[in-house]
Motif scaffolding. Structure first.
Motif, PDB file in Angstrom:
ATOM      1  N   UNK A 225       0.835  -1.207   0.000  1.00  0.00           N
ATOM      2  CA  UNK A 225       0.000   0.000   0.000  1.00  0.00           C
ATOM      3  C   UNK A 225       0.873   1.261   0.000  1.00  0.00           C
ATOM      4  N   UNK A 226       1.908   1.304   0.853  1.00  0.00           N
ATOM      5  CA  UNK A 226       2.767   2.493   0.926  1.00  0.00           C
ATOM      6  C   UNK A 226       3.419   2.766  -0.424  1.00  0.00           C
ATOM      7  N   UNK A 227       3.938   1.742  -1.050  1.00  0.00           N
ATOM      8  CA  UNK A 227       4.585   1.922  -2.352  1.00  0.00           C
ATOM      9  C   UNK A 227       3.597   2.468  -3.378  1.00  0.00           C
ATOM     10  N   UNK A 228       2.408   1.914  -3.390  1.00  0.00           N
ATOM     11  CA  UNK A 228       1.391   2.346  -4.351  1.00  0.00           C
ATOM     12  C   UNK A 228       1.024   3.803  -4.130  1.00  0.00           C
ATOM     13  N   UNK A 229       0.894   4.211  -2.879  1.00  0.00           N
ATOM     14  CA  UNK A 229       0.475   5.582  -2.561  1.00  0.00           C
ATOM     15  C   UNK A 229       1.598   6.606  -2.733  1.00  0.00           C
ATOM     16  N   UNK A 230       2.845   6.145  -2.861  1.00  0.00           N
ATOM     17  CA  UNK A 230       3.974   7.067  -2.990  1.00  0.00           C
ATOM     18  C   UNK A 230       4.636   6.989  -4.370  1.00  0.00           C
ATOM     19  N   UNK A 231       3.928   6.453  -5.336  1.00  0.00           N
ATOM     20  CA  UNK A 231       4.408   6.515  -6.714  1.00  0.00           C
ATOM     21  C   UNK A 231       5.345   5.407  -7.141  1.00  0.00           C
ATOM     22  N   UNK A 232       5.454   4.348  -6.355  1.00  0.00           N
ATOM     23  CA  UNK A 232       6.284   3.204  -6.726  1.00  0.00           C
ATOM     24  C   UNK A 232       5.390   2.058  -7.206  1.00  0.00           C
ATOM     25  N   UNK A 233       5.975   1.061  -7.833  1.00  0.00           N
ATOM     26  CA  UNK A 233       5.189  -0.021  -8.419  1.00  0.00           C
ATOM     27  C   UNK A 233       5.597  -1.369  -7.844  1.00  0.00           C
ATOM     28  N   UNK A 234       4.889  -1.846  -6.823  1.00  0.00           N
ATOM     29  CA  UNK A 234       5.225  -3.155  -6.252  1.00  0.00           C
ATOM     30  C   UNK A 234       4.879  -4.313  -7.182  1.00  0.00           C
ATOM     31  N   UNK A 235       4.140  -4.031  -8.289  1.00  0.00           N
ATOM     32  CA  UNK A 235       3.779  -5.072  -9.251  1.00  0.00           C
ATOM     33  C   UNK A 235       4.820  -5.221 -10.361  1.00  0.00           C
ATOM     34  N   UNK A 236       5.862  -4.399 -10.358  1.00  0.00           N
ATOM     35  CA  UNK A 236       6.898  -4.508 -11.379  1.00  0.00           C
ATOM     36  C   UNK A 236       7.580  -5.876 -11.274  1.00  0.00           C
ATOM     37  N   UNK A 237       8.045  -6.412 -12.397  1.00  0.00           N
ATOM     38  CA  UNK A 237       8.678  -7.742 -12.370  1.00  0.00           C
ATOM     39  C   UNK A 237       9.799  -7.835 -11.341  1.00  0.00           C
ATOM     40  N   UNK A 238       9.744  -8.882 -10.531  1.00  0.00           N
ATOM     41  CA  UNK A 238      10.776  -9.122  -9.535  1.00  0.00           C
ATOM     42  C   UNK A 238      10.615  -8.372  -8.238  1.00  0.00           C
ATOM     43  N   UNK A 239       9.569  -7.540  -8.144  1.00  0.00           N
ATOM     44  CA  UNK A 239       9.378  -6.725  -6.932  1.00  0.00           C
ATOM     45  C   UNK A 239       8.435  -7.412  -5.941  1.00  0.00           C
ATOM     46  N   UNK A 240       7.866  -6.640  -5.026  1.00  0.00           N
ATOM     47  CA  UNK A 240       7.199  -7.214  -3.844  1.00  0.00           C
ATOM     48  C   UNK A 240       6.083  -8.197  -4.173  1.00  0.00           C
ATOM     49  N   UNK A 241       5.255  -7.892  -5.152  1.00  0.00           N
ATOM     50  CA  UNK A 241       4.156  -8.804  -5.459  1.00  0.00           C
ATOM     51  C   UNK A 241       4.683 -10.119  -6.023  1.00  0.00           C
ATOM     52  N   UNK A 242       5.730 -10.056  -6.835  1.00  0.00           N
ATOM     53  CA  UNK A 242       6.335 -11.293  -7.330  1.00  0.00           C
ATOM     54  C   UNK A 242       6.959 -12.088  -6.176  1.00  0.00           C
ATOM     55  N   UNK A 243       7.513 -11.391  -5.184  1.00  0.00           N
ATOM     56  CA  UNK A 243       8.027 -12.089  -4.009  1.00  0.00           C
ATOM     57  C   UNK A 243       6.908 -12.835  -3.309  1.00  0.00           C
ATOM     58  N   UNK A 244       5.754 -12.201  -3.164  1.00  0.00           N
ATOM     59  CA  UNK A 244       4.609 -12.853  -2.536  1.00  0.00           C
ATOM     60  C   UNK A 244       4.158 -14.065  -3.356  1.00  0.00           C
ATOM     61  N   UNK A 245       4.133 -13.924  -4.649  1.00  0.00           N
ATOM     62  CA  UNK A 245       3.708 -15.031  -5.514  1.00  0.00           C
ATOM     63  C   UNK A 245       4.668 -16.207  -5.431  1.00  0.00           C
ATOM     64  N   UNK A 246       5.951 -15.917  -5.190  1.00  0.00           N
ATOM     65  CA  UNK A 246       6.952 -16.974  -5.151  1.00  0.00           C
ATOM     66  C   UNK A 246       6.848 -17.839  -3.909  1.00  0.00           C
ATOM     67  N   UNK A 247       6.118 -17.353  -2.922  1.00  0.00           N
ATOM     68  CA  UNK A 247       6.001 -18.141  -1.695  1.00  0.00           C
ATOM     69  C   UNK A 247       5.123 -19.363  -1.911  1.00  0.00           C
TER      70      UNK A 247
END
Length: 247
Positions: A225-247
């Motif tokens: 949420x913080x990344x999304x609200x501050x102009x960053x993209x946690x859905x970019x390849x290899x970033x936080x959402x991909x880390x979650x998916x890898x679990x």
């Protein structure tokens, strides 16, 4: 005159680069104080402080290059990653700083924050409920008592510089303080699991890998949420959402 490069900028702070000088602008005086104090105490290479006139801290660039960045390719030999692990261990073994840092939040506070973020992610359809639930279960292993260590608190891969197989500088100490040592190790290897064994070998101590994995999930759930609200993209390849998916 060199160009002014905006390294990072959001509502809390900004970092600018002019040649070999970095200007950190932070409206939170206490956070700047903590950063300066942490750099003075840390037994590892840190940037030279050139001058300080609140709300600005001027520091010199450190030599070397980073081992990579989250969402990007990692570089460096296994020896370089092990050297980073050894530097992190040296920091963790140092006398404790006087205040808690980002890695020092209480278990109760983490549980409360984690529950809030998981509820927000699912209620707003940001992530599938099964993905959030699965990672919430993995994260549970990090929610345990820990012995305080001198932690960096935001030890992203991009904050550690090396020259060959030697660590030449660690930057961005604004979240430093007493905290969970495994939080630092997890932050440093987030998105680069293939280098975890080298880092642990350099660290030279028994490390509970389940807790490292738990911190990957916990940190990622808390920050989407913080990344999304501050102009960053946690859905970019290899970033936080991909880390979650890898679990």
């Amino acid at each position: 005159m060199d160009e002014v490069e905006v390294v990072v900028a959001h509502s809390e702070r900004a970092t600018l680069r002019v040649g070999d000088v970095f200007l950190k602008v932070d409206a939170d005086q206490a956070r700047l104080d903590a950063e300066v104090e942490a750099m003075s105490r840390a037994p590892v290479p840190t940037p030279e402080i050139l001058w300080r006139r609140p709300p600005v801290l001027a520091i010199a660039a450190v030599p070397g290059t980073t081992l990579g960045r989250l969402g990007g390719p990692a570089t460096g030999s296994p020896k370089a990653w092990a050297a980073a692990g050894a530097a992190i261990r040296k920091l963790h073994d140092a006398p404790l700083p006087p205040r808690p840092g980002q890695a020092g939040r209480s278990v109760d506070a983490l549980v409360s924050d984690l529950d809030d973020e998981c509820e927000w992610l699912m209620r707003n359809g940001v992530l599938p409920a099964d993905l959030v639930t699965r990672n919430r279960q993995v994260a549970q292993a990090a929610l345990r008592p820990w012995t305080p260590a001198f932690t960096h608190g935001d030890l992203q891969i991009a904050h550690v510089f090396v020259d060959g197989d030697e660590v030449t500088g660690i930057i961005d100490w604004s979240e430093a303080g007493q905290g969970d040592a495994l939080y630092d190790l997890a932050t440093f290897t987030l998105g680069h699991e293939e280098h975890l064994d080298d880092v642990v070998a350099g660290y030279g101590a028994d490390v509970d890998l389940d807790v490292i994995h738990a911190w990957w999930s916990l940190r990622s759930l808390l920050i989407v949420r913080w990344l999304t609200e501050h102009g960053f993209d946690p859905f970019a390849p290899g970033c936080e959402v991909d880390v979650l998916r890898s679990r």
